[in-house]
Design an enzyme around this catalytic site. Structure first.
Site, PDB file in Angstrom:
ATOM      1  N   LEU A   4      -7.861  18.626 -16.464  1.00 18.59           N
ATOM      2  CA  LEU A   4      -9.335  19.039 -15.963  1.00 18.59           C
ATOM      3  C   LEU A   4      -9.303  20.435 -16.108  1.00 18.59           C
ATOM      4  O   LEU A   4      -8.588  21.221 -16.359  1.00 18.59           O
ATOM      5  CB  LEU A   4      -9.200  18.975 -14.333  1.00 18.59           C
ATOM      6  N   ASP A   5     -10.826  20.997 -16.253  1.00 16.41           N
ATOM      7  CA  ASP A   5     -11.056  22.255 -16.426  1.00 16.41           C
ATOM      8  C   ASP A   5     -10.462  23.181 -15.338  1.00 16.41           C
ATOM      9  O   ASP A   5     -10.533  22.871 -14.245  1.00 16.41           O
ATOM     10  CB  ASP A   5     -12.597  22.344 -16.953  1.00 16.41           C
ATOM     11  N   LYS A   6     -10.335  24.359 -15.950  1.00 17.04           N
ATOM     12  CA  LYS A   6     -10.128  25.513 -14.912  1.00 17.04           C
ATOM     13  C   LYS A   6     -10.837  25.340 -13.580  1.00 17.04           C
ATOM     14  O   LYS A   6     -10.198  25.425 -12.470  1.00 17.04           O
ATOM     15  CB  LYS A   6     -10.079  26.726 -15.342  1.00 17.04           C
ATOM     16  N   ARG A  24     -19.762  17.637 -18.133  1.00 16.17           N
ATOM     17  CA  ARG A  24     -20.545  18.565 -18.317  1.00 16.17           C
ATOM     18  C   ARG A  24     -21.471  18.560 -19.708  1.00 16.17           C
ATOM     19  O   ARG A  24     -22.605  19.089 -19.389  1.00 16.17           O
ATOM     20  CB  ARG A  24     -19.637  20.060 -18.432  1.00 16.17           C
TER      21      ARG A  24
END
Length: 318
Positions: free
Chosen positions: A139-141, A238
């Site tokens: 998962l992204d930060k 996104r």
């Protein structure tokens, strides 16, 4: 260096296959690439001798796989660190983590310490024997929510293959800009942005990517979506939402200017402006357990900052 030896016999139904392919059938708990590497390292003996992957199986050969107990090459220079982890579930094969915003998954430029990987190595030292410390997907930060981590090589192989076969269910909550008439699907290839190589984009020669979404709640100028991934490309949700001109609220990379509708009160506008990240949360994870074969599901409610954001929009529901 310690090791364990796993001895098996090549059955007649594998006669004629390349040895590396036959071994992947004989040892399904390990990936074909890993078995090929072990063959080259001399860790796999066929009738007591080193063999080549391209040789053919004759049937009846005795295979001795000396599995080394060692640290994965990509983890040799990463030291374990105490990192607070929200463990939703754990057993001998896997761990499910509820990742908070701000926690980086893998070490990288600007984040060489304090990552999820560092914390996993501290809590589960044996996970150093598994590629990427068992991390199956990321998962992204700034994205929150559920991730699965494999604790053994066997579990890692099964989970990675399940992910590749699209047998792992991953569902997200996403608050996006604008309103929708109905749900839908986005089937557009994703690859590196042709100009800004730090970004991803929908590009003609990109990798196949499919995102499904349905409406959970409409607001005056925003929509809360249930999003389900069919594929797992970098920044997929996104990028896809920005591509259809409904970027995720707070997305600093793909979001563009915030859309504030006429008539919205100053307090709600302030909450929207101050939300520090993309409003994206991995809320549900489902998979078949790599050892028991049991179907398992976990859910995690959205974190406090996202709850406050949705509460601020409550009076603007449609």
């Amino acid at each position: 260096m310690s090791s364990e030896t796993i001895t098996r016999t090549i059955p007649d139904e594998l006669i004629g296959l390349r040895l590396d392919k036959a071994l992947s059938e004989l040892y399904p708990e390990y990936s074909r690439g890993r078995l090929q590497r072990w063959m080259k390292e001399g860790a796999i003996l066929i009738d007591g001798a080193v063999a080549r992957g391209r040789d053919k199986a004759r049937g009846g050969e005795s295979v001795a796989l000396r599995r080394p107990q060692t640290v994965e090459p990509d983890l040799e220079h990463i030291e374990a660190e105490l990192v607070a982890l929200d463990i939703v579930y754990e057993d001998d094969a896997l761990v499910v983590v509820n990742k908070p915003a701000g926690l980086v998954v893998h070490p990288a430029v600007g984040n060489w310490s304090g990552t999820l990987m560092h914390g996993l190595l501290h809590r589960y030292p044996d996970i150093a024997e598994v590629p990427r410390a068992g991390i199956v997907h990321r998962l992204d930060k700034s994205t929150t929510g559920l991730m699965v981590v494999a604790r053994t090589l066997e579990a890692h192989t099964v989970l990675v293959e399940a992910l590749q076969r699209r047998e792992m269910s991953r569902e997200y909550l996403a608050l996006v800009e604008g309103t929708f008439v109905s749900g839908g699907s986005i089937d557009e290839p994703i690859g590196r942005h042709p100009v800004d190589r730090k970004k991803m984009a929908v590009v003609r020669n990109g990798r196949h990517a499919v995102t499904h979404y349905r409406i959970r709640q409409r607001y005056l100028a925003h929509t809360l979506l249930d999003v389900k991934l069919e594929t797992g490309r970098t920044h997929q949700i996104r990028v896809h939402m920005a591509h259809i001109r409904h970027p995720i609220v707070g997305d600093p990379v793909y979001g563009g200017r915030k859309r504030i509708p006429k008539g919205m009160d100053a307090a709600t506008i302030e909450v929207l402006h101050q939300f520090p990240r993309q409003a994206l949360h991995a809320r549900r994870l489902g998979l078949v357990h790599p050892l028991s074969g049991e179907e398992m599901f976990w859910e995690a409610e959205e974190p406090e900052d996202m709850q406050q954001l949705l509460a601020a929009l409550e009076r603007w529901k449609q």
